[in-house]
Design a protein around this motif. Structure first.
Motif, PDB file in Angstrom:
ATOM      1  N   ASN A 442      -6.346 -24.983  36.009  1.00 39.32           N
ATOM      2  CA  ASN A 442      -6.824 -25.857  37.083  1.00 39.32           C
ATOM      3  C   ASN A 442      -5.954 -27.105  37.266  1.00 39.32           C
ATOM      4  N   LYS A 443      -4.865 -27.185  36.518  1.00 36.40           N
ATOM      5  CA  LYS A 443      -3.937 -28.297  36.672  1.00 36.40           C
ATOM      6  C   LYS A 443      -2.668 -27.896  37.420  1.00 36.40           C
ATOM      7  N   GLU A 444      -2.554 -26.627  37.750  1.00 38.07           N
ATOM      8  CA  GLU A 444      -1.341 -26.145  38.403  1.00 38.07           C
ATOM      9  C   GLU A 444      -1.425 -26.251  39.925  1.00 38.07           C
ATOM     10  N   THR A 445      -0.268 -26.362  40.539  1.00 38.18           N
ATOM     11  CA  THR A 445      -0.184 -26.370  41.995  1.00 38.18           C
ATOM     12  C   THR A 445      -0.723 -25.071  42.578  1.00 38.18           C
ATOM     13  N   LEU A 446      -0.448 -23.953  41.919  1.00 41.04           N
ATOM     14  CA  LEU A 446      -0.907 -22.655  42.408  1.00 41.04           C
ATOM     15  C   LEU A 446      -2.425 -22.557  42.471  1.00 41.04           C
ATOM     16  N   TYR A 447      -3.103 -23.260  41.595  1.00 42.81           N
ATOM     17  CA  TYR A 447      -4.568 -23.201  41.580  1.00 42.81           C
ATOM     18  C   TYR A 447      -5.143 -23.669  42.918  1.00 42.81           C
ATOM     19  N   TYR A 448      -4.628 -24.762  43.407  1.00 45.72           N
ATOM     20  CA  TYR A 448      -5.136 -25.319  44.658  1.00 45.72           C
ATOM     21  C   TYR A 448      -4.743 -24.453  45.857  1.00 45.72           C
ATOM     22  N   TYR A 449      -3.657 -23.709  45.707  1.00 48.06           N
ATOM     23  CA  TYR A 449      -3.245 -22.803  46.771  1.00 48.06           C
ATOM     24  C   TYR A 449      -4.101 -21.534  46.765  1.00 48.06           C
ATOM     25  N   LEU A 450      -4.457 -21.037  45.592  1.00 54.22           N
ATOM     26  CA  LEU A 450      -5.148 -19.751  45.482  1.00 54.22           C
ATOM     27  C   LEU A 450      -6.664 -19.839  45.678  1.00 54.22           C
ATOM     28  N   LYS A 451      -7.260 -20.955  45.321  1.00 55.46           N
ATOM     29  CA  LYS A 451      -8.726 -21.006  45.283  1.00 55.46           C
ATOM     30  C   LYS A 451      -9.384 -20.801  46.647  1.00 55.46           C
ATOM     31  N   ASP A 452      -8.654 -21.106  47.713  1.00 53.90           N
ATOM     32  CA  ASP A 452      -9.204 -20.900  49.055  1.00 53.90           C
ATOM     33  C   ASP A 452      -8.418 -19.850  49.846  1.00 53.90           C
ATOM     34  N   ASN A 453      -7.591 -19.099  49.121  1.00 55.39           N
ATOM     35  CA  ASN A 453      -6.751 -18.096  49.770  1.00 55.39           C
ATOM     36  C   ASN A 453      -7.455 -16.739  49.748  1.00 55.39           C
ATOM     37  N   LYS A 454      -7.701 -16.166  50.925  1.00 53.12           N
ATOM     38  CA  LYS A 454      -8.459 -14.925  51.030  1.00 53.12           C
ATOM     39  C   LYS A 454      -7.666 -13.688  50.589  1.00 53.12           C
ATOM     40  N   SER A 455      -6.375 -13.877  50.338  1.00 49.70           N
ATOM     41  CA  SER A 455      -5.552 -12.742  49.891  1.00 49.70           C
ATOM     42  C   SER A 455      -5.674 -12.515  48.381  1.00 49.70           C
ATOM     43  N   TYR A 456      -6.358 -13.442  47.724  1.00 52.16           N
ATOM     44  CA  TYR A 456      -6.495 -13.342  46.267  1.00 52.16           C
ATOM     45  C   TYR A 456      -7.963 -13.473  45.877  1.00 52.16           C
ATOM     46  N   GLU A 457      -8.367 -12.694  44.911  1.00 54.99           N
ATOM     47  CA  GLU A 457      -9.750 -12.683  44.451  1.00 54.99           C
ATOM     48  C   GLU A 457      -9.852 -13.293  43.050  1.00 54.99           C
ATOM     49  N   LYS A 458     -10.753 -14.245  42.901  1.00 55.38           N
ATOM     50  CA  LYS A 458     -10.981 -14.842  41.588  1.00 55.38           C
ATOM     51  C   LYS A 458     -11.838 -13.892  40.756  1.00 55.38           C
ATOM     52  N   ILE A 459     -11.337 -13.484  39.594  1.00 55.48           N
ATOM     53  CA  ILE A 459     -12.018 -12.509  38.761  1.00 55.48           C
ATOM     54  C   ILE A 459     -12.907 -13.182  37.725  1.00 55.48           C
ATOM     55  N   LEU A 460     -12.334 -14.070  36.940  1.00 57.35           N
ATOM     56  CA  LEU A 460     -13.100 -14.716  35.870  1.00 57.35           C
ATOM     57  C   LEU A 460     -12.389 -15.980  35.409  1.00 57.35           C
ATOM     58  N   LYS A 461     -13.114 -16.735  34.579  1.00 51.41           N
ATOM     59  CA  LYS A 461     -12.580 -17.985  34.037  1.00 51.41           C
ATOM     60  C   LYS A 461     -12.390 -17.846  32.533  1.00 51.41           C
ATOM     61  N   VAL A 462     -11.245 -18.327  32.028  1.00 47.73           N
ATOM     62  CA  VAL A 462     -10.988 -18.396  30.589  1.00 47.73           C
ATOM     63  C   VAL A 462     -10.487 -19.801  30.266  1.00 47.73           C
ATOM     64  N   GLU A 463     -11.252 -20.523  29.456  1.00 42.51           N
ATOM     65  CA  GLU A 463     -10.963 -21.919  29.162  1.00 42.51           C
ATOM     66  C   GLU A 463     -10.839 -22.695  30.472  1.00 42.51           C
ATOM     67  N   ASN A 464      -9.709 -23.378  30.674  1.00 42.18           N
ATOM     68  CA  ASN A 464      -9.521 -24.137  31.933  1.00 42.18           C
ATOM     69  C   ASN A 464      -8.646 -23.367  32.919  1.00 42.18           C
ATOM     70  N   SER A 465      -8.605 -22.027  32.754  1.00 38.93           N
ATOM     71  CA  SER A 465      -7.763 -21.197  33.621  1.00 38.93           C
ATOM     72  C   SER A 465      -8.591 -20.117  34.305  1.00 38.93           C
ATOM     73  N   TYR A 466      -8.011 -19.545  35.352  1.00 39.15           N
ATOM     74  CA  TYR A 466      -8.700 -18.519  36.124  1.00 39.15           C
ATOM     75  C   TYR A 466      -7.786 -17.311  36.299  1.00 39.15           C
ATOM     76  N   LEU A 467      -8.402 -16.140  36.220  1.00 35.94           N
ATOM     77  CA  LEU A 467      -7.673 -14.884  36.468  1.00 35.94           C
ATOM     78  C   LEU A 467      -7.896 -14.476  37.909  1.00 35.94           C
TER      79      LEU A 467
END
Length: 471
Positions: A442-467
Motif C-alpha cells: 500500500n506504499k507503492e505507486t502501483l497500488y494507487y493505480y490498481l485499486k480503482d482499475n477495472k482491468s485488475y481484480e483484487k484477490i486478497l490481502k497479505v500484511e500491508n500488501s495486496y494480490l
C-alpha cells in the motif's frame, strides 16, 4: 567511584549472561532475505553453481552468487531442523562473535578482564539490535573480528597466528564476497603503523596480504566475486530505497542508532585525548569506520567491530586483587546456563524460531490457481517471499542483481526507482511486462493505480500488501 568497583574474574564473566540471554530473543521470522538464501542453497546442492539468474523472471541476467557457501550452510540447517536450525546457526555464531570480541578487548586492554567483558557485551548487544540475523553478514562479522584480533596479536608479538590470514580471506570470498575488499581495507591501518614505526614485521604482513589476495581467486566466479563490491555500492536507486544502505541522518527510524554512533565517536575521542594512548592503527580504524558509517547505515556494524573494542583500554575499572575460588561461582554459572537452555527449549516448543512466510496465504492461492511460470510482479520488499516456492517475480531482495553493472543486461533497479518517483507511468510499465499477477504494497505507486482499475481484480490481502490478478 568506578575505580572502587573491582569485580573478581569469575564474577566479571557472569556479565556475559546478558548478551547471551538477549540472543535467545533473536527472531528470524521477519527476515525476508532468508527465502532467496535458502533457494540458492537448494539449487546449488542440486544443480551446481548458476551463472544466469534462476530466481527472478529475468533469466537472461548474468549472475554471481557471491554468498554461495553461506547459502548452503543455511539451507542444510533448514533442511535438517527447519527454522530452529537457522536460529541455532545465528545463536552459535553470535556466541563466537561475543567470545572473540572479548579476546580482542583483552589483547587491546592488556588483560583487563572486567573492562573487556563489559566492552564485548555492549558491542554484541548493539550488533544484535540491528545486524545479528540470518544473513551471511554474521560470518563476515566473525571473520573481521578474528582479523583485527590476529593483527593486534601480531602488532605486539611475532605470533604464528598471522599465518591464518589467507584462510580468513578464502572463507570470506566464499561466504560473503561483497565484503571481501574490506578485509584489506581493515588491514591497512596496521600496515600504516608498521611503516611509520619502521617495524620489520611489515614484510611478513605484506607477503601474507598478497597471498590472501591471491587465494581470493579460489571461488566459483573468479574475479567477478572479488570485484563484486565495486559494481554493487554507491548506486542512488539502492541507497534511496533500501533502508540499510541509507546515509547518515538524525531523523527517521534509524536516528537512534546514529545518535549512539555520534555519542560513542566523540566520547571515544575524548578518552583518547585525555589518556593519550591512541596508536596509529587505532585512530585510523576509528575515524575510517566512522566515515563508513556516515556513508550508509550497514557500515555502522563495522564501527562497532573495529572501534568499540578500544573502549576496553579506557574504561576506569581495574582488575581485582581477589583470588576467587572457581567453585564459589560454579553454581551461578550452572543457574545462568540452565536458564538459557530452558529459554531456548521453551522458544523451540512454542514455535518462536519457526520460519513462517508472511505471504503464505498468497502463495497458497497461487499454488491452487496458477502455474509457476506466471508473470508475477513483486518488488524488492516482497519478491523474496515467492522464490522459494518456485515463482519468479519481477524483483526480490537481491537488489544488486538488478543493477546493469552486475547483470550485464538491464537496470531493473533504476526502472523500479523511476516508477516510484513518478518518472515512469504505471500504464507504460504494465504494458511492457503484461503481468498475470501483482503483489503490491500500500506504499507503492502501483497500488494507487490498481485499486480503482477495472482491468485488475483484487484477490486478497497479505500484511500491508495486496494480490491482484489481471482480468
Amino acid at each position: 567511584m568506578f575505580k572502587k568497583y573491582k569485580p573478581s574474574k569469575y564474577l566479571s564473566y557472569l556479565y556475559f549472561f546478558i548478551p547471551v540471554l538477549l540472543s535467545t530473543m533473536i527472531m528470524i521470522i521477519k527476515e525476508r532475505d532468508i527465502w532467496f538464501i535458502l533457494s540458492y542453497g537448494r539449487y546449488i546442492l542440486k544443480n551446481c553453481f548458476p551463472h544466469n539468474d534462476i530466481l527472478s523472471m529475468h533469466s537472461n541476467f548474468s549472475l554471481v552468487v557471491q554468498q554461495w557457501l553461506s547459502d548452503i550452510i543455511y539451507y542444510l540447517s533448514y533442511k535438517v531442523l527447519g527454522g530452529v536450525g537457522i536460529y541455532l546457526i545465528v545463536f552459535i555464531v553470535n556466541c563466537l562473535i561475543l567470545y572473540f570480541l572479548y579476546k580482542l578487548c583483552m589483547k587491546i586492554s592488556s588483560n583487563k578482564i572486567f573492562n573487556s567483558v563489559i566492552t564485548a557485551s555492549v558491542t554484541d548487544i548493539l550488533l544484535q539490535t540491528y545486524f545479528i540475523t540470518s544473513r551471511p553478514q554474521i560470518f563476515t562479522f566473525l571473520i573481521f573480528i578474528l582479523l583485527i584480533y590476529i593483527l593486534e596479536i601480531y602488532r605486539k608479538e611475532d605470533s604464528k597466528s598471522i599465518y591464518l590470514l589467507p584462510l580468513l580471506s578464502l572463507l570470506l570470498i566464499n561466504l560473503h564476497a561483497s565484503m571481501w575488499l574490506c578485509f584489506f581495507i581493515f588491514s591497512m591501518p596496521f600496515v600504516a603503523e608498521f611503516l611509520f614505526k619502521k617495524d620489520k614485521k611489515i614484510i611478513k604482513l605484506i607477503i601474507l596480504l598478497i597471498i590472501s589476495f591471491l587465494v581470493g581467486f579460489i571461488n566459483p566466479y573468479g574475479i567477478n566475486s572479488m570485484t563484486y563490491a565495486l559494481s554493487s555500492y554507491g548506486i542512488k536507486a539502492i541507497n534511496e530505497t533500501v533502508m540499510e544502505m541509507s546515509p547518515f541522518t538524525l531523523s527517521g527510524v534509524l536516528s537512534p542508532a546514529y545518535y549512539v554512533l555520534l555519542i560513542t565517536f566523540f566520547g571515544l575521542n575524548i578518552y583518547m585525548s585525555v589518556k593519550k594512548k591512541a596508536s596509529i592503527h587505532q585512530v585510523l580504524l576509528i575515524f575510517g569506520t566512522f566515515y563508513m558509517a556516515l556513508r550508509n547505515f550497514r557500515n555502522l556494524s563495522f564501527f562497532c567491530i573495529c572501534a568499540l573494542p578500544f573502549y576496553s583500554n579506557y574504561l576506569p575499572f581495574e582488575n581485582s586483587d581477589i583470588k576467587d575460588d572457581k567453585r564459589k561461582y560454579s553454581k551461578y554459572f550452572i543457574i545462568t546456563s540452565t536458564a538459557i537452555i530452558i529459554i531456548l527449549i521453551a522458544n523451540i516448543a512454542t514455535g518462536s524460531y519457526t520460519l513462517k512466510n508472511p505471504h503464505q496465504k498468497a502463495i497458497d492461492y497461487l499454488n491452487k490457481n496458477a502455474t509457476k511460470d506466471i508473470k508475477l510482479y513483486a518488488n524488492n520488499d516482497n519478491g523474496s517471499y515467492y522464490v522459494f516456492d518456485g515463482y519468479h517475480p519481477y524483483m526480490d531482495g537481491r537488489v544488486e542483481v538488478f543493477v546493469k553493472a552486475n547483470n550485464k543486461k538491464y537496470d531493473v533497479m533504476n526502472e523500479c526507482y523511476k516508477l516510484e518517483q513518478g518518472k515512469l507511468k504505471p500504464e507504460k510499465f504494465l504494458a511492457k511486462y503484461n503481468f498475470d499477477y501483482l503483489v503490491v504494497s500500500n506504499k507503492e505507486t502501483l497500488y494507487y493505480y490498481l485499486k480503482d482499475n477495472k482491468s485488475y481484480e483484487k484477490i486478497l490481502k497479505v500484511e500491508n500488501s495486496y494480490l491482484y490478478k489481471k482480468k
